[in-house]
Design an enzyme around this catalytic site. Structure first.
Site, PDB file in Angstrom:
ATOM      1  N   HIS A   1      39.211  12.295  66.228  1.00  0.00           N
ATOM      2  CA  HIS A   1      39.558  12.824  65.141  1.00  0.00           C
ATOM      3  C   HIS A   1      40.851  14.043  65.107  1.00  0.00           C
ATOM      4  CE1 HIS A   1      38.388  12.816  60.448  1.00  0.00           C
ATOM      5  NE2 HIS A   1      39.875  12.447  60.535  1.00  0.00           N
TER       6      HIS A   1
ATOM      7  N   HIS B   1      34.359  12.834  67.096  1.00  0.00           N
ATOM      8  CA  HIS B   1      35.079  13.788  66.314  1.00  0.00           C
ATOM      9  C   HIS B   1      36.215  14.409  66.939  1.00  0.00           C
ATOM     10  CE1 HIS B   1      31.857  14.289  63.167  1.00  0.00           C
ATOM     11  NE2 HIS B   1      31.122  14.776  64.102  1.00  0.00           N
TER      12      HIS B   1
ATOM     13  N   HIS C   1      29.213   9.909  69.856  1.00  0.00           N
ATOM     14  CA  HIS C   1      29.307  10.423  68.526  1.00  0.00           C
ATOM     15  C   HIS C   1      30.214  11.542  68.570  1.00  0.00           C
ATOM     16  CE1 HIS C   1      27.807  11.466  64.314  1.00  0.00           C
ATOM     17  NE2 HIS C   1      28.177  12.727  64.884  1.00  0.00           N
ATOM     18  N   GLU C   2      29.958  12.673  69.374  1.00  0.00           N
ATOM     19  CA  GLU C   2      31.009  13.871  69.228  1.00  0.00           C
ATOM     20  C   GLU C   2      32.202  13.540  69.730  1.00  0.00           C
ATOM     21  OE1 GLU C   2      30.149  16.369  67.852  1.00  0.00           O
ATOM     22  OE2 GLU C   2      27.976  16.002  67.656  1.00  0.00           O
TER      23      GLU C   2
END
Length: 688
Positions: free
Chosen positions: A481, A478, A474-475
């Site tokens: 991104h 980020h 998940h991280e």
């Protein structure tokens, strides 16, 4: 006035000469922050004054471009400081944070409330479609104009002055909340002296508890508290009393009186935010926040959340019946207690799917998860490769930095990973940036991801739970991104998107932890190298979708609790400290998600997202973003999954664009339409 002459030997005085302007952590000391901050504020103020003093009519080039270039000293100082205040929150850093954050808030107000600067931006905004600007430039003008209006630049002078006062008070209170909560979490860690009380925990988890006790200079073992309500150890601990102690420690944080009680700060923050929203003509803070998100209105938010409540509670009843049957089989006839739920839910899951996630931790060593899981998925999907850079200084032991190379061999930026928990590190997991990508400033991104995996004993591998593996993917979503950002202006870079959209790309990245090729690569026994058997992997994947009643009710509880705290009306009778828990109960009952067995994922007293981490009135965004995520996951699957063509499309159409395009248009450019809620409802078992 502070002395704003900065010693040239201060490591913040000039841009770092390290690769990618990487912060020189080996040179940065506590005493460097305040002088650099004061000098940075003075420099930024002078740059703004130069913009407003320009006698030429305002244009994009003489107003927006120098605005984007301004504040470089302050930016590089505060990016490092903010991360260190979360990752290395020593007492002296906490004290400095208490001074700097209100000063930072005041300076930000001074810029955003500068009438001369706003007049120039307003003029450029009025003519933005008439001057031949590119779509990205138009977007930049609109975002800055919105920033200034929402900061109060269009308010009358008297209201602006009150706004400044409120912002400073909110900054002080939220900073105090963070520091108080960290102290509370450390003080509430569960101390046991008999190893028998830890029966059920794996050997490495026991060793980690012993190490935590040693760090605190106490005998025996210490179970440290992670941010959410449900502590991972609850799934394994056989001793019911230890489970009770751990659960009650986790759920009473900040609400038990004493020096570390957070309730007075919560009441203060909620009231101040409500008053501030009133200055902008909004009925409450939630309305003010959501107006600038993709949701648009509080009605849209509560409509989505409330629609999930009844079916989630029905699923919860089915899960409770199965748990009580498992308890009776264990010889326990009494009612299920909250501290029993996770343990027996695991037992039910293990019996149903013949797999116990806790017993599979030896297959999830951190090194393999990182290199053969997280990195491998990025290589297959986007063509990325990673090379460790031990020459770059870390800010703490075990912090590691990787250079990230694109599919053509060019460098994208740097990825910093800080995996392990420590007493000075705030709970949870997050991504941040030391350097933001920008073609205007010729800067490549330097992103950092922080987790709180218990540190293993010396010489032992760090073994992860399934949830920790999911968090790592998940991280890193980020991080991608930020790394893929390909925009001109820093205001639009990377994760500079609405809060209820920012979680969407990271949630999509979670899907690759279960991809067969990726899972087969990283899920290997740390001692033998044997892969996780395929039939076990299949059952583990199937089991990951069980227990959605509990998970959904827990998430809904937190989202609705956050929302209700920020629906307080400015002129209403304030909630008192003694009424905090009653307010919490009332909020959950109002929306039909009150359960004595399933506390919210975060209760009020330790809800850092809502009261210090910038997710105020925005925790709903995890579920809102999951609507987009579930729909996009279907798109990936329909198009063959882990393929470069899919990754390239997702990167080009969405990840690389940051805030340079409307986020929902970016979604539709890939999906071919707007999002559908059906995939999420199906994933969570909420369809009829």
């Amino acid at each position: 006035m502070p002395d704003t002459t900065l010693d040239p030997n201060n490591p913040f005085a000039t841009a770092s000469t390290l690769p990618f302007a990487f912060p020189p952590f080996d040179a940065i000391r506590h005493e460097h922050y305040r002088p650099a901050f004061d000098a940075g504020v003075a420099e930024h103020r002078a740059e703004i004054d130069a913009i407003t003093a320009d006698p030429a009519p305002p244009t994009f080039d003489n107003t927006l471009v120098p605005l984007e270039r301004s504040g470089r000293l302050l930016d590089r100082t505060m990016r490092v400081f903010y991360e260190m205040a979360n990752s290395m929150a020593t007492p002296e850093m906490q004290e400095l944070e208490g001074d700097l954050m209100p000063a930072w808030s005041a300076h930000r107000d001074a810029i955003l409330l500068d009438q001369a600067l706003f007049a120039r931006i307003d003029a450029v905004h009025a003519a933005r479609h008439d001057g031949g600007l590119t779509p990205e430039q138009v977007r930049l003008v609109e975002r800055h104009h919105t920033d200034f209006v929402r900061a109060g630049a269009a308010l009358p002078a008297a209201q602006q002055q009150r706004l400044r006062e409120l912002n400073e008070q909110i900054s002080r209170a939220t900073t105090a909340f963070g520091s108080t909560l960290l102290a509370e979490a450390n003080s509430m860690a569960v101390h046991v002296t008999d190893v028998a009380e830890l029966a059920g925990l794996s050997d490495d988890a026991v060793e980690a508890a012993a190490l935590a006790a040693k760090e605190r200079e106490v005998d025996g073992y210490v179970l440290t508290l992670l941010s959410p309500t449900i502590q991972p150890a609850l799934a394994s601990l056989r001793n019911r009393e230890t489970r009770r102690r751990l659960h009650q420690a986790a759920t009473t944080r900040g609400m038990r009186g004493g020096d570390h009680d957070t309730r007075s700060l919560i009441v203060e923050i909620a009231a101040l935010r409500a008053e501030r929203a009133g200055l902008f003509g909004h009925p409450d803070h939630a309305s003010y926040v959501v107006e600038d998100q993709t949701a648009g209105t509080t009605t849209a938010v509560t409509g989505m959340l409330d629609a999930m409540a009844a079916p989630a509670m029905a699923n919860l009843d089915d899960e409770r019946a199965a748990i009580e049957a498992a308890m009776r089989a264990d010889g326990i006839d009494g009612p299920v207690e909250p501290w029993d739920w996770t343990y027996y839910a695991g037992r039910v899951k293990a019996a149903t799917f013949d797999v116990d996630p806790q017993e599979l931790r030896p297959y999830f060593s951190l090194e393999r998860v990182l290199h053969d899981g997280v990195f491998l998925a990025a290589e297959r999907l986007y063509g990325l490769t990673f090379t460790e850079r031990p020459d770059l200084p870390g800010y703490a032991p075990d912090v590691r930095t990787y250079e990230v190379f694109d599919h053509d061999g060019s460098t994208l930026g740097l990825f910093v990973c800080d995996w392990f928990a420590r007493p000075t590190k705030r709970g949870g997991a997050w991504m941040d940036e030391f350097v933001t990508q920008s073609h205007l400033l010729d800067e490549k991104p330097v992103v950092v991801v922080c987790l709180n995996v218990p540190k293993p004993a010396a010489g032992q591998p760090a073994l992860m739970t399934v949830d920790e593996v999911r968090t790592a993917f998940h991280e890193f979503g980020h991080a991608l991104h930020g790394l893929f950002s390909d925009v001109t202006y820093p205001r639009l870079a990377g994760t500079e998107v609405p809060r209820d959209f920012v979680e969407f790309p990271s949630q999509v990245n979670e899907m690759w932890m279960w991809d067969p090729a990726v899972l087969a690569s990283y899920a290997r026994h740390h001692a033998t190298g044997e892969p996780l058997p395929q039939d076990v992997a299949d059952r583990l994947i199937a089991s990951s979708e069980a227990g959605m009643g509990f998970d959904t009710v827990s998430m809904l509880g937190a989202a609705l609790l956050d929302h209700e705290w920020h629906r307080l009306v400015p002129d209403a009778k304030p909630v008192t400290v003694d009424e905090v828990e009653a307010f919490e109960r009332g909020a959950l009952e109002k929306h039909g998600v009150a359960s004595p067995l399933v506390p919210p994922r975060y209760r009020t007293g330790y809800f850092a997202h809502a009261f210090t981490n910038g997710y105020d009135a925005g925790y709903y965004s995890y579920l809102w973003s999951e609507v987009l995520d579930a729909d996009m996951v279907d798109w990936f699957r329909d198009n063959g999954g882990l393929r470069r063509v899919n990754g390239d499309a997702f990167r080009a159409g969405l990840l690389s664009r940051g805030g340079a395009v409307d986020p929902m248009e970016a979604f539709a450019s890939i999906r071919g339409r707007g999002p559908s809620t059906e995939p999420l409802l199906r994933r969570r078992g909420l369809l009829d």
